[in-house]
Structures are given as C-alpha cells and as structure tokens.
Write a protein that holds these residues in place. Structure first.
Motif, mmCIF file in Angstrom:
data_model
loop_
_atom_site.group_PDB
_atom_site.id
_atom_site.type_symbol
_atom_site.label_atom_id
_atom_site.label_comp_id
_atom_site.label_asym_id
_atom_site.label_seq_id
_atom_site.Cartn_x
_atom_site.Cartn_y
_atom_site.Cartn_z
ATOM 1 N N ARG A 123 -13.013 -11.173 9.705
ATOM 2 C CA ARG A 123 -12.801 -12.477 10.358
ATOM 3 C C ARG A 123 -13.744 -13.505 9.724
ATOM 4 O O ARG A 123 -13.352 -14.650 9.484
ATOM 5 N N SER A 124 -14.968 -13.091 9.432
ATOM 6 C CA SER A 124 -15.918 -14.008 8.777
ATOM 7 C C SER A 124 -15.504 -14.292 7.338
ATOM 8 O O SER A 124 -15.742 -15.390 6.822
ATOM 9 N N LEU A 125 -14.891 -13.290 6.692
ATOM 10 C CA LEU A 125 -14.382 -13.505 5.327
ATOM 11 C C LEU A 125 -13.329 -14.612 5.333
ATOM 12 O O LEU A 125 -13.313 -15.494 4.463
ATOM 13 N N ASP A 289 -0.127 -15.365 -9.504
ATOM 14 C CA ASP A 289 -0.968 -14.797 -10.559
ATOM 15 C C ASP A 289 -1.743 -13.560 -10.079
ATOM 16 O O ASP A 289 -1.968 -12.618 -10.827
ATOM 17 N N THR A 290 -2.152 -13.557 -8.814
ATOM 18 C CA THR A 290 -3.011 -12.471 -8.329
ATOM 19 C C THR A 290 -2.226 -11.350 -7.628
ATOM 20 O O THR A 290 -2.826 -10.369 -7.192
ATOM 21 N N LEU A 291 -0.900 -11.504 -7.522
ATOM 22 C CA LEU A 291 -0.138 -10.510 -6.751
ATOM 23 C C LEU A 291 -0.347 -9.067 -7.230
ATOM 24 O O LEU A 291 -0.582 -8.183 -6.403
ATOM 25 N N PRO A 292 -0.285 -8.804 -8.552
ATOM 26 C CA PRO A 292 -0.444 -7.404 -8.964
ATOM 27 C C PRO A 292 -1.791 -6.808 -8.538
ATOM 28 O O PRO A 292 -1.881 -5.620 -8.250
ATOM 29 N N ASP A 293 -2.820 -7.671 -8.456
ATOM 30 C CA ASP A 293 -4.147 -7.192 -8.050
ATOM 31 C C ASP A 293 -4.243 -7.005 -6.536
ATOM 32 O O ASP A 293 -5.112 -6.270 -6.059
ATOM 33 N N LEU A 294 -3.400 -7.697 -5.783
ATOM 34 C CA LEU A 294 -3.606 -7.766 -4.329
ATOM 35 C C LEU A 294 -2.519 -7.083 -3.504
ATOM 36 O O LEU A 294 -2.541 -7.145 -2.280
ATOM 37 N N ILE A 295 -1.581 -6.392 -4.163
ATOM 38 C CA ILE A 295 -0.577 -5.644 -3.380
ATOM 39 C C ILE A 295 -1.279 -4.643 -2.476
ATOM 40 O O ILE A 295 -0.866 -4.411 -1.347
ATOM 41 N N GLY A 296 -2.361 -4.064 -2.979
ATOM 42 C CA GLY A 296 -3.138 -3.117 -2.167
ATOM 43 C C GLY A 296 -3.662 -3.764 -0.895
ATOM 44 O O GLY A 296 -3.964 -3.077 0.081
ATOM 45 N N VAL A 297 -3.793 -5.098 -0.896
ATOM 46 C CA VAL A 297 -4.250 -5.833 0.291
ATOM 47 C C VAL A 297 -3.060 -6.190 1.187
ATOM 48 O O VAL A 297 -3.093 -6.007 2.398
ATOM 49 N N TYR A 298 -2.002 -6.709 0.573
ATOM 50 C CA TYR A 298 -0.879 -7.248 1.351
ATOM 51 C C TYR A 298 0.072 -6.160 1.850
ATOM 52 O O TYR A 298 0.717 -6.330 2.879
ATOM 53 N N ALA A 299 0.199 -5.101 1.095
ATOM 54 C CA ALA A 299 1.190 -4.060 1.428
ATOM 55 C C ALA A 299 0.662 -2.735 0.887
ATOM 56 O O ALA A 299 1.293 -2.089 0.068
ATOM 57 N N GLY A 300 -0.531 -2.337 1.377
ATOM 58 C CA GLY A 300 -1.252 -1.238 0.727
ATOM 59 C C GLY A 300 -1.187 0.096 1.426
ATOM 60 O O GLY A 300 -1.774 1.061 0.946
ATOM 61 N N TYR A 356 -6.441 -10.888 8.928
ATOM 62 C CA TYR A 356 -7.563 -11.716 8.457
ATOM 63 C C TYR A 356 -7.721 -11.547 6.946
ATOM 64 O O TYR A 356 -7.903 -12.515 6.204
ATOM 65 N N LEU A 357 -7.634 -10.284 6.508
ATOM 66 C CA LEU A 357 -7.812 -9.996 5.084
ATOM 67 C C LEU A 357 -6.651 -10.554 4.261
ATOM 68 O O LEU A 357 -6.860 -11.154 3.188
ATOM 69 N N ALA A 358 -5.428 -10.380 4.774
ATOM 70 C CA ALA A 358 -4.261 -10.891 4.046
ATOM 71 C C ALA A 358 -4.334 -12.415 3.942
ATOM 72 O O ALA A 358 -4.067 -12.990 2.877
ATOM 73 N N ALA A 359 -4.709 -13.077 5.038
ATOM 74 C CA ALA A 359 -4.792 -14.545 5.008
ATOM 75 C C ALA A 359 -5.918 -14.999 4.076
ATOM 76 O O ALA A 359 -5.770 -16.006 3.356
ATOM 77 N N ALA A 360 -7.027 -14.260 4.057
ATOM 78 C CA ALA A 360 -8.141 -14.628 3.158
ATOM 79 C C ALA A 360 -7.715 -14.481 1.699
ATOM 80 O O ALA A 360 -8.020 -15.336 0.850
#
Ligand code: GLU
Ligand code: MG
Length: 452
Positions: A123-125, A289-300, A356-360
C-alpha cells in the motif's frame, strides 16, 4: 498516517473517541485491519471496538513472514525473510467501513514497530507511486473492474441451468443477492458504477468509479469483502480465481488509468490519435514496454496462464487499440459515452494480482514512459492474433514469466528489489506446488484462494 490531525495527541484521542461512538451507533463490535500480500491474499487482525486507537497508534503485530505466506498454508521464506522480527498492521480509524453485522474493516499499512512503512508494504509502494506522479505535477485516477464467479457453498457451480451472458434472466435469478450487494456497498461508502452478470457461467462483474490510486486499491479489497459477505447471506460464495472452473471464462481485474497535468488530461485534447497528447502516448508506451517484465506481477499465479490467452478478451497481446478487447491496453477515448474521460485500461491483470502492486506497476511504468519520452507504438485496431503488424507475443509459460520478473532490472526499479524477491518467492512456490497438476485439479485447489 493520512487522517491523523496535527493538533496533537489529545485531539487525536477525542477524534478516535468520536469515531468509536459513530461505529458503536452502527452496531460495530469488532474492527478488522488487513493487508493484502504479494500472493494477492488478504489477511486480517481484529480488535474489540474500544481498542480502535491502539490499531492506529501501536498497530497489531504480525510476523514478517506474512509477506511470504502463500496461496495455501505454505511459507516461501527468502534469504531476508525468516522466522524472526516483528511488524505491525496500522489502520486509520477514519477509513473504517461497516462490512457485516457488528464488523467494521479498514485497510492497513504494514509498518515496523516505530510506525515507518515496511519495505514490503505494498500500500505504501502505491502511495509512493502516487507521490511520484504528484512530484511531476500529475494527478492520477484509477478505476477498477472486479470479475468473479458465484459458487455454491461447497465450491461447486452456483447454478446448473444454462447461462446467458449478460442475461436479464441470469441476473434476476440472483436479484436478492444483487440488491443486498448494492445496499451493503453503498453503506460501506463504495462508489459502485455498474453491476452485471458476465459472459462466463455464474460470472458477475462490479465496476468502481475512478479515484486516487490508493483509494482505488482499498476500494477493490472492500468490494471483494462486501461481495463475499453479501453472497454468504444468499447461500453463495465468490471466487476471484483467474479461472474458477476448467474450460470456464476467465476472471479479469482490469484497471483503468488516467493522468492529467495543469493543462488537462494527457489522454485527450491533443494532436495524437484520438487526441492523445505526447506525454499520454509516452505513458501508454511505458506500460506496453514493460509488459514482458511485469506479467509476473499482473497475472503471475499458477492459475493465470489458463486465462491469459488470445480469444479470452484478457488482453494477452502487448499492444494497444481503441476499444480493442484483445489488446493488453484497451484505449477508451473521451466521448459523451465515457463520463470519466479518456483512459487506458490494462486488461491483462487478473484477480490473483495484489491490486496495490498491480496499480503501482501500472502507474510507475506509465511514469517511466513519460520520463523517457517513449514513442506511442502504432495502434493495433483489429484482433492482434489476426493482425498484420503482429505485436511481440507475451510469454505464455508461467515459469518463464516469473523468471523474467525476477531477472528484470525494470521490475526492481519500479517495485523495489525486496518486493520482487518476495513476489517471485511466493509465485515460484505456487508453480512448484500446483504447476504440474491438471487444470481441473488446480482450479479446484485455488478456487477460493483470493476470496475475501
Ligand atoms: N473475462 C475477461 C477477462 O478475463 C474480460 C471480459 C471483458 O472484457 O469484460 O479479462
Ligand atoms: Mg468484464
């Protein structure tokens, strides 16, 4: 903490006393404060109402291992998170909302004993991302859609009759639940925009009005709780699994982002396609641009790959397009039909992701695009899997997606190395525990993992 007046401890105390009286008048006996962890699971502690001030001042103790608890009872200890140490959940009494008979709830921050944010306070992130936008002179709004699946109390399908997507029959069959849901949400202070039965069997969607990022993620958790409580009163349970039943439709957790500077919105009023201004185009470019790096965050999660496929309207292609439901970023232009203005919807997020993490990640990747003045890629207006300008495929193998997040310098920059380490630990545990099971077994095992 937000909500605390700077008029000194005495006025804090009388404000808390007033809040206790307000909540008592609403029948509240106990107050829950929760955090949502990197595995996307919401975990809570409760206090009797008279201790409301303590939940803010000293907080309630939790082990640092809460951040590496998994979707089952496993704990994915890391080199930095072991069995020793102690943290606190702290809430703001002003956030407390009534969620059920006798129970109020407030979102918590994960802090150290002194009250400073813990490195794994997601949440702070998100608050830091919101502050980073403000430092650039940008205001941010985030709207959320919650798709979920109604279940019978034993976790089996809620209905066996044929389903009609968005059907008036399939929704009116649940009228008492829907009325209770809307009334409970209203009383809890939620700004529900819309409710409908969705495409998938027993699938339901609630969408929320855009607000500031942390408030939007808080509202997602509150909505999940309210959905769960209202459902229970009508003999139902709610699944927030990315796919609840083998072969069934996926549940998305789409977020909508809009940004504005002192001249107005970044996604309308300019000279780019659909009025997108250069900074707005750079923001969308940053997200893609960052999707390949962040799939683990958005749909991991171990279940996410079952949903994230072409043909599911899950946004499984790294591109953007106007109202394109197969593109990771569906662009919604400023028209009379869009009362909150132009925005970018990130469709590939599923409900196993911590909101929170996905929105950040979403906001920070947009800010990174703006900082680097990235160029808006060409629009993919048609179905990406049939498009001539085929966008780069997103990794479909979940182990590869988690490894990409683990090794990504961008993920560490946008989310901190500590957060990436904890996220990778819990997601890898999931893959090791559930990854080799059949879709039927894994959907059954994780059907209620993200329910509140
Ligand atoms: N259920 C789809 C998903 O998994 C989204 C459907 C829609 O566009 O509303 O994301
Ligand atoms: Mg939907």
């Amino acid at each position: 903490m937000p909500g605390v007046s700077d008029a000194g401890p005495q006025s804090d105390e009388s404000a808390t006393d007033r809040r206790i009286e307000e909540l008592r008048a609403k029948g509240v006996e106990i107050v829950a404060g929760s955090i949502t962890d990197p595995a996307g699971v919401t975990r809570a502690k409760y206090i009797p109402l008279r201790r409301l001030g303590d939940f803010q001042r000293s907080g309630m103790g939790v082990s640092p291992s809460w951040s590496v608890f998994c979707v089952d009872t496993g704990i994915a200890f890391t080199p930095t998170i072991g069995v020793s140490g102690d943290l606190r959940i702290r809430i703001d009494p002003n956030d407390a909302a009534v969620i059920d008979d006798g129970i109020a709830w407030a979102p918590g921050n994960l802090t150290d004993q002194a009250g400073d944010p813990a490195p794994l306070c997601l949440r702070s992130l998100l608050q830091a991302a919101e502050n980073a936008a403000a430092a650039r002179g940008l205001t941010v709004r985030v709207g959320a859609e919650l798709e979920c699946t109604m279940l019978a109390p034993d976790g089996s399908p809620a209905s066996t009759e044929p389903w009609s997507p968005y059907g008036i029959r399939t929704s009116l069959d649940r009228s008492a639940f829907l009325v209770d849901l809307a009334a409970t949400a209203e009383r809890a202070g939620l700004r529900v925009e819309q409710i409908h039965t969705e495409y998938g069997h027993d699938q339901l969607e609630v969408s929320l009005a855009p607000t500031t990022p942390v408030a939007a993620a808080d509202a997602v958790i509150l909505t999940r709780i309210v959905l769960g409580r209202a459902a229970a009163r009508h003999g139902l349970r709610i699944s927030f699994a990315p796919v609840a039943f083998e072969g069934g439709a996926g549940n998305g957790a789409h977020l909508h982002l809009s940004l504005a500077d002192e001249q107005g919105p970044l996604l309308s009023g300019g000279d780019g396609p659909y009025g997108i201004r250069p900074a707005g185009g750079a923001a969308i470019a940053g997200v893609i641009d960052t999707l390949p790096d962040l799939i683990g965050v958005y749909a991991g999660s171990a279940l996410s790959a079952l949903r994230l496929k072409p043909g599911n309207w899950a946004g499984a292609a790294a591109c953007w397009g106007l109202e394109n439901r197969e593109a990771a970023v569906r662009f919604i232009a400023a028209t009379a039909g869009s009362p909150h203005g132009a925005n970018a919807e990130l469709k590939l997020i599923d409900p196993s992701a911590n909101p929170y993490l996905a929105a950040a990640a979403f906001l920070n990747s947009a800010l990174r695009g703006i900082d680097r003045q990235l160029e808006l890629p060409a629009e993919i207006p048609e179905n990406p899997s049939q498009s001539a300008g085929t966008p780069p495929p997103l990794p479909t193998d979940q182990r590869a997606a988690i490894e990409a997040t683990e090794k990504s310098a961008v993920a560490a920059e946008l989310l901190t190395p500590e957060v990436v380490e904890a996220l990778v630990a819990v997601r890898r545990y999931e893959l090791n525990t559930f990854g080799d099971r059949s879709p039927a077994e894994i959907t059954q095992a994780l059907r209620l993992a993200w329910s509140c």
